[in-house]
Design a protein around this motif. Structure first.
Motif, short mmCIF file in Angstrom:
data_model
loop_
_atom_site.label_atom_id
_atom_site.label_comp_id
_atom_site.label_asym_id
_atom_site.label_seq_id
_atom_site.Cartn_x
_atom_site.Cartn_y
_atom_site.Cartn_z
N ALA A 57 0.84 -1.20 0.00
CA ALA A 57 0.00 0.00 0.00
C ALA A 57 0.87 1.24 0.00
O ALA A 57 1.95 1.27 0.60
CB ALA A 57 -0.93 0.00 1.21
N TRP A 58 0.37 2.27 -0.66
CA TRP A 58 1.05 3.56 -0.73
C TRP A 58 0.01 4.65 -0.49
O TRP A 58 -1.12 4.56 -1.00
CB TRP A 58 1.66 3.81 -2.11
CG TRP A 58 2.59 2.74 -2.57
CD1 TRP A 58 3.94 2.67 -2.43
CD2 TRP A 58 2.22 1.55 -3.32
NE1 TRP A 58 4.44 1.53 -3.02
CE2 TRP A 58 3.41 0.82 -3.57
CE3 TRP A 58 1.01 1.03 -3.78
CZ2 TRP A 58 3.42 -0.38 -4.26
CZ3 TRP A 58 1.01 -0.18 -4.46
CH2 TRP A 58 2.19 -0.87 -4.70
N ASP A 59 0.38 5.69 0.25
CA ASP A 59 -0.55 6.82 0.31
C ASP A 59 -0.42 7.60 -0.99
O ASP A 59 0.47 7.37 -1.80
CB ASP A 59 -0.33 7.69 1.56
CG ASP A 59 1.00 8.45 1.57
OD1 ASP A 59 1.54 8.75 0.48
OD2 ASP A 59 1.49 8.76 2.66
N TYR B 59 -5.77 9.20 1.57
CA TYR B 59 -6.21 8.22 0.58
C TYR B 59 -5.02 7.36 0.19
O TYR B 59 -3.86 7.81 0.29
CB TYR B 59 -6.81 8.90 -0.66
CG TYR B 59 -8.20 9.43 -0.44
CD1 TYR B 59 -9.32 8.61 -0.64
CD2 TYR B 59 -8.41 10.74 0.00
CE1 TYR B 59 -10.60 9.09 -0.43
CE2 TYR B 59 -9.70 11.22 0.23
CZ TYR B 59 -10.79 10.38 0.00
OH TYR B 59 -12.05 10.85 0.24
N CYS B 60 -5.29 6.16 -0.27
CA CYS B 60 -4.19 5.25 -0.59
C CYS B 60 -4.55 4.34 -1.76
O CYS B 60 -5.71 4.25 -2.17
CB CYS B 60 -3.81 4.40 0.62
SG CYS B 60 -5.09 3.19 1.09
N LEU B 61 -3.53 3.70 -2.28
CA LEU B 61 -3.67 2.69 -3.33
C LEU B 61 -3.06 1.41 -2.80
O LEU B 61 -1.93 1.40 -2.31
CB LEU B 61 -2.95 3.14 -4.60
CG LEU B 61 -3.33 2.45 -5.91
CD1 LEU B 61 -4.78 2.74 -6.28
CD2 LEU B 61 -2.41 2.90 -7.03
N VAL B 62 -3.84 0.33 -2.85
CA VAL B 62 -3.38 -0.98 -2.36
C VAL B 62 -3.35 -1.94 -3.54
O VAL B 62 -4.28 -1.97 -4.34
CB VAL B 62 -4.32 -1.53 -1.27
CG1 VAL B 62 -3.75 -2.84 -0.69
CG2 VAL B 62 -4.55 -0.51 -0.18
N VAL B 63 -2.28 -2.72 -3.63
CA VAL B 63 -2.19 -3.78 -4.63
C VAL B 63 -1.99 -5.09 -3.89
O VAL B 63 -1.00 -5.27 -3.18
CB VAL B 63 -1.03 -3.55 -5.62
CG1 VAL B 63 -0.88 -4.75 -6.55
CG2 VAL B 63 -1.26 -2.28 -6.43
N ALA B 64 -2.95 -6.00 -4.02
CA ALA B 64 -2.85 -7.33 -3.43
C ALA B 64 -2.77 -8.36 -4.55
O ALA B 64 -3.22 -8.10 -5.67
CB ALA B 64 -4.06 -7.61 -2.54
#
Length: 345
Positions: A276-278, A313-318
């Protein structure tokens, strides 16, 4: 002319009437807000989208901070999608959860990227409006229809040769499974799931059930999730109160306390890993030339507000399996710029 009312819609081929939870109406309204914001940013030149105007007529101007925030959101998701498509050479599926009036399918059709199947799911109230708009605009239908295929429409669902738009409650997994089968989903094909401010509105247990179900059904998958983070500080509290005043209860906010809780949500549900990254980090990963271009479009009165928004806010990559564990937000152009600055060939 307005589309027909869709309250209590019964989807064709399904005798179940969709019953809304108390907060669903307010959650559905967030699609209109997000679409209006995207439309505004596109009109100002932040990014190119020839299709959003079909779905949104509103021309109200938004604050520069909002426009820049949506730019980072759209570009962050696009970076992940592009890397996934390159890695799979198009032999893949895209499933857009809570798709709203998103236009990614139509924009991808204007590029060299092609996918085996593109599936969009949202509340029937939303998909009914989207179906209605597509049906009455030849430019949209032309992107879905080809010489060999037909387009099948019901009040809430649309099926093309490789595009499927369907009304469904994501909390009802039997219904989700049924809809995906109607869309001829291939559980063995690499699949990328997209969700922009969707999981946060789903009750925690229902969200866990959904993520576990996906992890069990699909062999190789990526999940790109954009939503709130750091919601346990003062700024986050203001955001929560603002949404609650509009009737939106963030039922899944417990996973939005930090980047760690965002990652853990997926790991606890059987996913192989997550990062995850903000949005500060996401914005900085966009090429400097592109950032400079959009920063010239509008002057910011106060950079502090934008920074606070980006931090919340963030972006998550699973990912499932190992094939996509290296998928991240680093733009190729950014890497090249960094290497150049370090005099690395």
């Amino acid at each position: 002319m307005e589309p027909p009312s869709t309250g209590g819609v019964t989807a064709a081929g399904n005798n179940t009437t969709h019953k809304f939870h108390p907060c669903d109406e307010a959650v559905i309204a967030t699609n209109d807000d997000a679409s209006d914001c995207k439309r505004c940013a596109v009109r100002l030149g932040y990014w190119k989208d020839d299709y959003i105007g079909y779905f949104v007529r509103n021309q109200e101007r938004k604050a520069p901070e909002i426009n820049r925030g949506y730019f980072a959101r759209v570009k962050g998701v696009e970076m992940c999608v592009e890397k996934f498509l390159k890695k799979t050479s198009g032999n893949c599926q895209i499933i857009n959860l809570g798709c709203g009036f998103d236009t990614l399918y139509f924009r991808l059709r204007d590029t060299a990227h092609q996918v085996k199947n593109f599936i969009e799911l949202d509340f029937p109230t939303v998909t009914a409006r989207k179906c209605y708009t597509i049906k009455r605009n030849k430019a949209l239908l032309a992107k879905i229809h080809d010489e060999d295929g037909e387009v099948r429409l019901s009040p809430t669902d649309l099926h093309g040769p490789s595009y499927h738009l369907m009304g469904v409650d994501l909390r009802n997994l039997d219904e989700v499974d049924n809809k995906l089968q109607q869309a001829e989903v291939d559980y063995t094909l690499p699949t990328i799931f997209l969700a922009e401010c969707v999981l946060v509105y789903i009750e925690a247990q229902n969200c866990r059930n959904l993520l576990k179900w996906i992890a069990q059904k699909f062999q190789a998958a990526v999940f790109v999730n954009y939503e709130q983070v750091n919601m346990n500080d003062r700024f986050g509290e203001v955001m929560l109160n603002n949404l609650r005043s509009r009737g939106c209860s963030l039922a899944g906010v417990e996973s939005c306390l930090s980047l760690d809780t965002q990652n853990q949500r997926f790991k606890d549900c059987g996913w192989s890993g997550a990062r995850a990254w903000d949005m500060v980090q996401v914005y900085e990963s966009i090429s400097s030339a592109e950032r400079q271009r959009i920063e010239r479009l509008e002057m910011l009165d106060e950079g502090e507000l934008l920074l606070q928004l980006f931090q919340h806010y963030c972006l998550v990559v699973a990912w499932l399996g190992v094939a996509f564990q290296d998928l991240d937000i680093t733009c190729v152009q950014v890497v090249e710029e960094l290497m150049s600055s370090l005099n690395i060939d």
